[in-house]
Structures are given as structure tokens and as C-alpha cells.
Write a protein that holds these residues in place. Structure first.
Motif, PDB file in Angstrom:
ATOM      1  N   ALA A 111       0.823  -1.208   0.000  1.00 32.90           N
ATOM      2  CA  ALA A 111       0.000   0.000   0.000  1.00 32.90           C
ATOM      3  C   ALA A 111       0.858   1.259   0.000  1.00 32.90           C
ATOM      4  CB  ALA A 111      -0.921   0.020   1.218  1.00 32.90           C
ATOM      5  N   GLU A 112       0.302   2.305  -0.596  1.00 38.52           N
ATOM      6  CA  GLU A 112       0.867   3.650  -0.533  1.00 38.52           C
ATOM      7  C   GLU A 112      -0.264   4.617  -0.217  1.00 38.52           C
ATOM      8  OE1 GLU A 112       3.878   4.370  -0.489  1.00 38.52           O
ATOM      9  OE2 GLU A 112       5.045   2.987  -1.733  1.00 38.52           O
ATOM     10  N   ALA A 113       0.094   5.754   0.349  1.00 39.45           N
ATOM     11  CA  ALA A 113      -0.890   6.802   0.604  1.00 39.45           C
ATOM     12  C   ALA A 113      -1.127   7.583  -0.677  1.00 39.45           C
ATOM     13  CB  ALA A 113      -0.392   7.733   1.702  1.00 39.45           C
ATOM     14  N   ALA A 114      -2.394   7.767  -1.024  1.00 38.94           N
ATOM     15  CA  ALA A 114      -2.748   8.477  -2.256  1.00 38.94           C
ATOM     16  C   ALA A 114      -3.631   9.673  -1.923  1.00 38.94           C
ATOM     17  CB  ALA A 114      -3.477   7.545  -3.211  1.00 38.94           C
ATOM     18  N   GLY A 115      -3.476  10.743  -2.713  1.00 41.25           N
ATOM     19  CA  GLY A 115      -4.317  11.919  -2.516  1.00 41.25           C
ATOM     20  C   GLY A 115      -3.579  13.049  -1.824  1.00 41.25           C
ATOM     21  N   GLY A 118      -3.556  15.183   4.437  1.00 42.39           N
ATOM     22  CA  GLY A 118      -4.694  15.370   5.323  1.00 42.39           C
ATOM     23  C   GLY A 118      -5.928  14.614   4.872  1.00 42.39           C
ATOM     24  N   GLN A 119      -5.939  14.189   3.607  1.00 47.24           N
ATOM     25  CA  GLN A 119      -7.074  13.441   3.064  1.00 47.24           C
ATOM     26  C   GLN A 119      -6.609  12.176   2.334  1.00 47.24           C
ATOM     27  OE1 GLN A 119      -8.915  16.428   0.559  1.00 47.24           O
ATOM     28  NE2 GLN A 119     -10.166  17.192   2.254  1.00 47.24           N
ATOM     29  N   MET A 120      -5.415  11.726   2.679  1.00 48.36           N
ATOM     30  CA  MET A 120      -4.839  10.582   1.975  1.00 48.36           C
ATOM     31  C   MET A 120      -5.599   9.298   2.284  1.00 48.36           C
ATOM     32  SD  MET A 120      -0.741  11.194   2.158  1.00 48.36           S
ATOM     33  CE  MET A 120       0.035  12.448   1.116  1.00 48.36           C
ATOM     34  N   THR A 121      -5.722   8.468   1.269  1.00 44.95           N
ATOM     35  CA  THR A 121      -6.376   7.166   1.400  1.00 44.95           C
ATOM     36  C   THR A 121      -5.429   6.059   0.964  1.00 44.95           C
ATOM     37  OG1 THR A 121      -7.316   7.411  -0.812  1.00 44.95           O
ATOM     38  CG2 THR A 121      -8.687   8.105   1.061  1.00 44.95           C
ATOM     39  N   GLU A 122      -5.783   4.828   1.299  1.00 46.69           N
ATOM     40  CA  GLU A 122      -4.946   3.691   0.946  1.00 46.69           C
ATOM     41  C   GLU A 122      -5.132   3.294  -0.516  1.00 46.69           C
ATOM     42  OE1 GLU A 122      -4.790   1.328   5.241  1.00 46.69           O
ATOM     43  OE2 GLU A 122      -5.967   0.527   3.579  1.00 46.69           O
ATOM     44  N   ALA A 123      -4.016   3.109  -1.200  1.00 47.79           N
ATOM     45  CA  ALA A 123      -4.012   2.543  -2.550  1.00 47.79           C
ATOM     46  C   ALA A 123      -3.186   1.262  -2.494  1.00 47.79           C
ATOM     47  CB  ALA A 123      -3.429   3.519  -3.560  1.00 47.79           C
ATOM     48  N   TRP A 124      -3.795   0.146  -2.899  1.00 48.47           N
ATOM     49  CA  TRP A 124      -3.136  -1.146  -2.806  1.00 48.47           C
ATOM     50  C   TRP A 124      -2.729  -1.646  -4.186  1.00 48.47           C
ATOM     51  CZ3 TRP A 124      -1.808  -3.747   1.622  1.00 48.47           C
ATOM     52  CH2 TRP A 124      -2.321  -3.226   2.821  1.00 48.47           C
ATOM     53  N   MET A 125      -1.494  -2.135  -4.285  1.00 47.09           N
ATOM     54  CA  MET A 125      -0.951  -2.662  -5.532  1.00 47.09           C
ATOM     55  C   MET A 125      -0.842  -4.186  -5.463  1.00 47.09           C
ATOM     56  SD  MET A 125      -0.477   0.609  -5.762  1.00 47.09           S
ATOM     57  CE  MET A 125       0.605   1.034  -4.408  1.00 47.09           C
ATOM     58  N   THR A 126      -1.368  -4.854  -6.472  1.00 45.24           N
ATOM     59  CA  THR A 126      -1.301  -6.313  -6.556  1.00 45.24           C
ATOM     60  C   THR A 126      -0.907  -6.725  -7.971  1.00 45.24           C
ATOM     61  OG1 THR A 126      -3.644  -6.480  -7.159  1.00 45.24           O
ATOM     62  CG2 THR A 126      -3.108  -6.629  -4.805  1.00 45.24           C
ATOM     63  N   MET A 127      -0.519  -7.994  -8.103  1.00 43.98           N
ATOM     64  CA  MET A 127      -0.289  -8.581  -9.418  1.00 43.98           C
ATOM     65  C   MET A 127      -1.630  -9.090  -9.952  1.00 43.98           C
ATOM     66  SD  MET A 127       2.875  -8.518 -10.438  1.00 43.98           S
ATOM     67  CE  MET A 127       4.552  -8.357  -9.824  1.00 43.98           C
ATOM     68  N   PRO A 128      -2.004  -8.743 -11.166  1.00 40.36           N
ATOM     69  CA  PRO A 128      -3.317  -9.163 -11.680  1.00 40.36           C
ATOM     70  C   PRO A 128      -3.462 -10.670 -11.843  1.00 40.36           C
ATOM     71  CG  PRO A 128      -1.997  -8.143 -13.414  1.00 40.36           C
ATOM     72  CD  PRO A 128      -1.266  -7.907 -12.123  1.00 40.36           C
ATOM     73  N   THR A 199      -1.870  -4.041 -10.698  1.00 37.14           N
ATOM     74  CA  THR A 199      -3.211  -3.499 -10.502  1.00 37.14           C
ATOM     75  C   THR A 199      -3.215  -2.548  -9.313  1.00 37.14           C
ATOM     76  OG1 THR A 199      -4.259  -5.491 -11.392  1.00 37.14           O
ATOM     77  CG2 THR A 199      -5.628  -4.057 -10.027  1.00 37.14           C
ATOM     78  N   VAL A 200      -3.758  -1.349  -9.509  1.00 31.66           N
ATOM     79  CA  VAL A 200      -3.866  -0.362  -8.438  1.00 31.66           C
ATOM     80  C   VAL A 200      -5.314  -0.295  -7.973  1.00 31.66           C
ATOM     81  CG1 VAL A 200      -3.572   2.052  -7.781  1.00 31.66           C
ATOM     82  CG2 VAL A 200      -1.943   0.984  -9.363  1.00 31.66           C
ATOM     83  N   ASN A 201      -5.536  -0.579  -6.705  1.00 30.89           N
ATOM     84  CA  ASN A 201      -6.867  -0.511  -6.116  1.00 30.89           C
ATOM     85  C   ASN A 201      -6.919   0.693  -5.172  1.00 30.89           C
ATOM     86  OD1 ASN A 201      -9.431  -1.004  -5.078  1.00 30.89           O
ATOM     87  ND2 ASN A 201      -8.703  -2.537  -3.614  1.00 30.89           N
ATOM     88  N   ARG A 202      -7.510   1.785  -5.652  1.00 34.31           N
ATOM     89  CA  ARG A 202      -7.621   3.001  -4.844  1.00 34.31           C
ATOM     90  C   ARG A 202      -8.872   2.893  -3.966  1.00 34.31           C
ATOM     91  NH1 ARG A 202      -4.349   7.169  -7.120  1.00 34.31           N
ATOM     92  NH2 ARG A 202      -3.396   6.492  -9.092  1.00 34.31           N
ATOM     93  N   THR A 203      -8.672   2.883  -2.662  1.00 37.46           N
ATOM     94  CA  THR A 203      -9.778   2.710  -1.730  1.00 37.46           C
ATOM     95  C   THR A 203     -10.178   4.053  -1.129  1.00 37.46           C
ATOM     96  OG1 THR A 203      -8.514   2.441   0.327  1.00 37.46           O
ATOM     97  CG2 THR A 203      -8.693   0.509  -1.126  1.00 37.46           C
ATOM     98  N   GLU A 204     -11.243   4.018  -0.346  1.00 36.27           N
ATOM     99  CA  GLU A 204     -11.682   5.212   0.385  1.00 36.27           C
ATOM    100  C   GLU A 204     -11.252   5.140   1.854  1.00 36.27           C
ATOM    101  OE1 GLU A 204     -15.863   5.722  -0.165  1.00 36.27           O
ATOM    102  OE2 GLU A 204     -15.686   6.070  -2.333  1.00 36.27           O
TER     103      GLU A 204
END
Length: 210
Positions: A111-115, A118-128, A199-204
Motif C-alpha cells: 500500500a501507498e498513501a494516495a491523494g 490530510g485526506q490521503m487514502t490507501e491505494a493497494w498494488m497487486t499482481m493481476p 493493478t492499483v486498487n484506490r480505496t476510500e
């Protein structure tokens, strides 16, 4: 820089990375944070061994040592959980880059912080197409936390670069043995951004320290 990841299941890691378990251990949470125990594969007497170590090299800065001394309390090390490729030849890291101290980290997703701050959300990277991939790491013994490891980071490439400027060094299956066995500087040539599918999964989910 990666500050959390989901590790692969223990049996899956053993099978995919051709490792054995020499000493039984208890597996903690699937989501690994700095200073948490995580799975790694190292070489012992020519055999790949799956072990449980603390994520992060303990570091005590001089300023922190002085503050703790002034307060009369025990100083707490900071976990250095990422090692930049361009810093591996420096004094802090260079003692632990020989083949005996390299390892594979079995990862399901990182995971990396995206955004915006102060409003960053989790973005998870996986192999498709794969449930597990190996990240390059180095490990060492420590007085503070026992055996510990750090994840090698490099310039991001492909989809990962849309989230963060750096990413873990993801190793192709054909490069696992080279990372564990080859001498520097041959091994460091493997420390490059992953340009394969990701694959990048941008979550809330809001990004927090834990």
C-alpha cells in the motif's frame, strides 16, 4: 515509501519460494506495519529458509538518545523499514548487502498513501495474475528486536508511478536466485522499477499510522 503490506500465507510462501521452515514460529497479522513481525526467505547452508523477523532496522538517532538520557528514560529505536537502492553502498546499509544478508519478502499486496495531505487514502498494488510476488530485502541481527529486515525501494514505474514516486523492488521469478546469491554490483542491477502488469486498487480508507 511502503509503510504497510499484506504478506502471503505461510504455506503459499513456502511453496512459491521453495523454502523450508527450520524453526517453527507463530504468524501474526496479515497486514504488516513497521516493527511488526513478517515473513522472509533467506539462504542458510544453501537452502531457502522461511523465517519470521521484525520489519525495520532499529535506528537510534543521537538527538533521541540525548533526549531520553535527559528524561531518564530508555530510548526507543525507530524502525527503518525501507532501504533506497541508491543508498545501498553507503555505510549504514553496505554491511548488510552481501548475499548472506539478502532475503525475499513474500507479498500479496503493498500500500501507498494516495491523494492530498490530510485526506490521503490507501491505494493497494497487486499482481493481476498472481496472488504472491517477491520483494527484494536485506536482513540483519539486532540487539533490540532480534533478526530484522528492510525492504528495498527504487524509482516507481508503470502503474505504481501514478500513486508514488518510489516502489518496492519486485523481483521476477527468474531473478529470485540471483538476488539471493549474486555479489554486488550484479545484484543491484535487479533493483529497478517493475514495468510488468500491476493493478492499483484506490480505496476510500483513510491512511493512518496503524
Amino acid at each position: 515509501m511502503c509503510n504497510r503490506y499484506q504478506q502471503a500465507a505461510i504455506q503459499e510462501a513456502k511453496d512459491a519460494l521453495n523454502a523450508i521452515i527450520e524453526t517453527p514460529f507463530n504468524v501474526g497479522s496479515d497486514i504488516i506495519h513497521p516493527q511488526s513481525p513478517g515473513l522472509v526467505v533467506k539462504r542458510v547452508n544453501g537452502q531457502r529458509v522461511l523465517a519470521n523477523m521484525t520489519w525495520g532496522f532499529p535506528l537510534i538517532l543521537a538527538e533521541a538518545r540525548e533526549r531520553a538520557k535527559a528524561k531518564g528514560v530508555q530510548v526507543k529505536p525507530k524502525p527503518v523499514n525501507n532501504a533506497r537502492t541508491d543508498k545501498l553502498a553507503t555505510g549504514f546499509w553496505s554491511r548488510w548487502t552481501d548475499p548472506a544478508h539478502r532475503c525475499l519478502i513474500p507479498v500479496h499486496a503493498y500500500a501507498e498513501a494516495a491523494g492530498q495531505k490530510g485526506q490521503m487514502t490507501e491505494a493497494w498494488m497487486t499482481m493481476p495474475d498472481d496472488s504472491l510476488f517477491a520483494v527484494a530485502g536485506i536482513w540483519r541481527p539486532s540487539a533490540e528486536w532480534g533478526d530484522c529486515y528492510s525492504m528495498i525501494m527504487t524509482e516507481a514505474a508503470g502503474e505504481a508511478a501514478t500513486v508514488h514516486s518510489r516502489m518496492p523492488v519486485i523481483l521476477a521469478i527468474a531473478d529470485h536466485t540471483s538476488w539471493l546469491e549474486h555479489e554486488m554490483p550484479e545484484a543491484v542491477k535487479l533493483c529497478r522499477g517493475w514495468e510488468g502488469a500491476l493493478t492499483v486498487n484506490r480505496t476510500e480508507t483513510l491512511w493512518s499510522s496503524k
